[in-house]
Scaffold this motif. Sequence first.
Motif, PDB file in Angstrom:
ATOM      1  N   ARG A  30      -4.711  14.673  21.233  1.00 43.72           N
ATOM      2  CA  ARG A  30      -5.032  15.263  20.167  1.00 43.72           C
ATOM      3  C   ARG A  30      -5.592  15.663  19.512  1.00 43.72           C
ATOM      4  NH1 ARG A  30      -1.791   9.537  18.223  1.00 43.72           N
ATOM      5  NH2 ARG A  30      -3.387   9.413  20.009  1.00 43.72           N
ATOM      6  N   TRP A  31      -6.251  16.322  18.776  1.00 43.39           N
ATOM      7  CA  TRP A  31      -7.522  17.032  18.578  1.00 43.39           C
ATOM      8  C   TRP A  31      -8.236  15.876  17.605  1.00 43.39           C
ATOM      9  CZ3 TRP A  31     -11.025  19.485  21.327  1.00 43.39           C
ATOM     10  CH2 TRP A  31     -10.596  20.172  22.718  1.00 43.39           C
ATOM     11  N   ARG A  32      -9.409  14.811  17.224  1.00 36.46           N
ATOM     12  CA  ARG A  32      -9.673  14.041  16.218  1.00 36.46           C
ATOM     13  C   ARG A  32     -11.115  14.360  15.880  1.00 36.46           C
ATOM     14  NH1 ARG A  32      -6.786   8.125  17.375  1.00 36.46           N
ATOM     15  NH2 ARG A  32      -4.760   9.012  17.079  1.00 36.46           N
ATOM     16  N   ASN A  33     -10.833  15.565  14.278  1.00 36.39           N
ATOM     17  CA  ASN A  33     -11.636  15.604  14.248  1.00 36.39           C
ATOM     18  C   ASN A  33     -12.226  15.512  12.644  1.00 36.39           C
ATOM     19  OD1 ASN A  33     -10.434  17.662  13.117  1.00 36.39           O
ATOM     20  ND2 ASN A  33     -11.677  19.477  13.456  1.00 36.39           N
ATOM     21  N   LYS A  34     -11.296  14.639  11.898  1.00 39.38           N
ATOM     22  CA  LYS A  34     -11.147  14.480  10.799  1.00 39.38           C
ATOM     23  C   LYS A  34     -11.939  12.651  11.055  1.00 39.38           C
ATOM     24  CE  LYS A  34      -9.465  17.483   8.210  1.00 39.38           C
ATOM     25  NZ  LYS A  34     -10.915  18.817   7.425  1.00 39.38           N
ATOM     26  N   THR A  35     -12.917  12.186   9.780  1.00 39.34           N
ATOM     27  CA  THR A  35     -13.041  10.803   9.451  1.00 39.34           C
ATOM     28  C   THR A  35     -12.609  10.483   8.337  1.00 39.34           C
ATOM     29  OG1 THR A  35     -15.387  10.917  10.331  1.00 39.34           O
ATOM     30  CG2 THR A  35     -15.242   9.138   8.758  1.00 39.34           C
ATOM     31  N   VAL A  36     -11.708   9.066   8.507  1.00 39.67           N
ATOM     32  CA  VAL A  36     -11.536   8.591   7.357  1.00 39.67           C
ATOM     33  C   VAL A  36     -11.989   7.485   7.269  1.00 39.67           C
ATOM     34  CG1 VAL A  36      -9.623   7.575   6.239  1.00 39.67           C
ATOM     35  CG2 VAL A  36      -9.157   9.597   7.565  1.00 39.67           C
ATOM     36  N   ALA A  37     -12.945   7.395   6.156  1.00 38.38           N
ATOM     37  CA  ALA A  37     -13.772   5.865   5.803  1.00 38.38           C
ATOM     38  C   ALA A  37     -13.145   5.013   4.539  1.00 38.38           C
ATOM     39  CB  ALA A  37     -14.881   6.534   5.624  1.00 38.38           C
TER      40      ALA A  37
ATOM     41  N   ASP B  41      -7.086   2.828  16.338  1.00 38.60           N
ATOM     42  CA  ASP B  41      -5.505   2.744  16.911  1.00 38.60           C
ATOM     43  C   ASP B  41      -4.687   2.261  15.824  1.00 38.60           C
ATOM     44  OD1 ASP B  41      -5.722   4.903  18.921  1.00 38.60           O
ATOM     45  OD2 ASP B  41      -6.167   3.721  20.234  1.00 38.60           O
ATOM     46  N   TYR B  42      -5.568   0.837  15.998  1.00 38.46           N
ATOM     47  CA  TYR B  42      -4.264  -0.243  14.732  1.00 38.46           C
ATOM     48  C   TYR B  42      -4.552   0.523  13.966  1.00 38.46           C
ATOM     49  CZ  TYR B  42      -2.959  -4.851  12.565  1.00 38.46           C
ATOM     50  OH  TYR B  42      -2.507  -4.950  11.983  1.00 38.46           O
ATOM     51  N   ILE B  43      -5.230   0.855  13.152  1.00 37.84           N
ATOM     52  CA  ILE B  43      -5.335   1.303  11.510  1.00 37.84           C
ATOM     53  C   ILE B  43      -4.286   2.550  11.490  1.00 37.84           C
ATOM     54  CG2 ILE B  43      -6.385   2.053   9.701  1.00 37.84           C
ATOM     55  CD1 ILE B  43      -9.157   0.181  10.235  1.00 37.84           C
ATOM     56  N   THR B  44      -5.015   3.828  12.098  1.00 35.57           N
ATOM     57  CA  THR B  44      -3.938   4.130  12.185  1.00 35.57           C
ATOM     58  C   THR B  44      -2.195   4.599  12.020  1.00 35.57           C
ATOM     59  OG1 THR B  44      -5.157   5.584  13.365  1.00 35.57           O
ATOM     60  CG2 THR B  44      -3.484   7.033  13.335  1.00 35.57           C
ATOM     61  N   LYS B  45      -1.984   3.200  13.152  1.00 31.45           N
ATOM     62  CA  LYS B  45      -0.556   3.066  13.045  1.00 31.45           C
ATOM     63  C   LYS B  45      -0.018   2.293  11.849  1.00 31.45           C
ATOM     64  CE  LYS B  45      -0.216   2.307  18.331  1.00 31.45           C
ATOM     65  NZ  LYS B  45       0.320   3.510  18.804  1.00 31.45           N
ATOM     66  N   ARG B  46      -0.808   1.169  11.514  1.00 28.19           N
ATOM     67  CA  ARG B  46      -0.728   0.134  10.131  1.00 28.19           C
ATOM     68  C   ARG B  46      -0.182   1.839   9.110  1.00 28.19           C
ATOM     69  NH1 ARG B  46       2.023  -4.543  10.303  1.00 28.19           N
ATOM     70  NH2 ARG B  46       0.880  -4.385   8.275  1.00 28.19           N
ATOM     71  N   LEU B  47      -1.167   2.659   8.805  1.00 28.95           N
ATOM     72  CA  LEU B  47      -1.244   3.413   7.143  1.00 28.95           C
ATOM     73  C   LEU B  47      -0.094   4.397   8.137  1.00 28.95           C
ATOM     74  CD1 LEU B  47      -4.715   3.682   7.056  1.00 28.95           C
ATOM     75  CD2 LEU B  47      -3.221   2.209   5.827  1.00 28.95           C
TER      76      LEU B  47
END
Length: 107
Positions: free
Chosen positions: A10-17, A41-47
Amino acid sequence: MEKNLDSKGRWRNKTVAFRVSPEEAKQIDEYVRLSGLSKQDYITKRLTYREVVVQGNPKVYKALRNQMAEIYEELKRLEKCSDGNEKLLSTLQLVAEILNGLKGEKE
């Protein structure tokens, strides 16, 4: 912006803060440690409402053991204040013994 290809292609080029309190940060770090996943990975799965599956490994085992020890000490402290925690304390003690037994199987 630089593109990042992760291990799943997966291309991951976005930052979330976002900002959290020290207490929230501690709780998030604890959950991440107990999950065995990376914080990302934890935060992405939860959100995204995906299931968080704990990845069993020595690091997770140690985090679980340490967490159980903290809970056990707190329950012992509470036991001095109230007799109602005896069943919970004995159940926790059994779980701790089982967890210790699991470590022995791996060694």
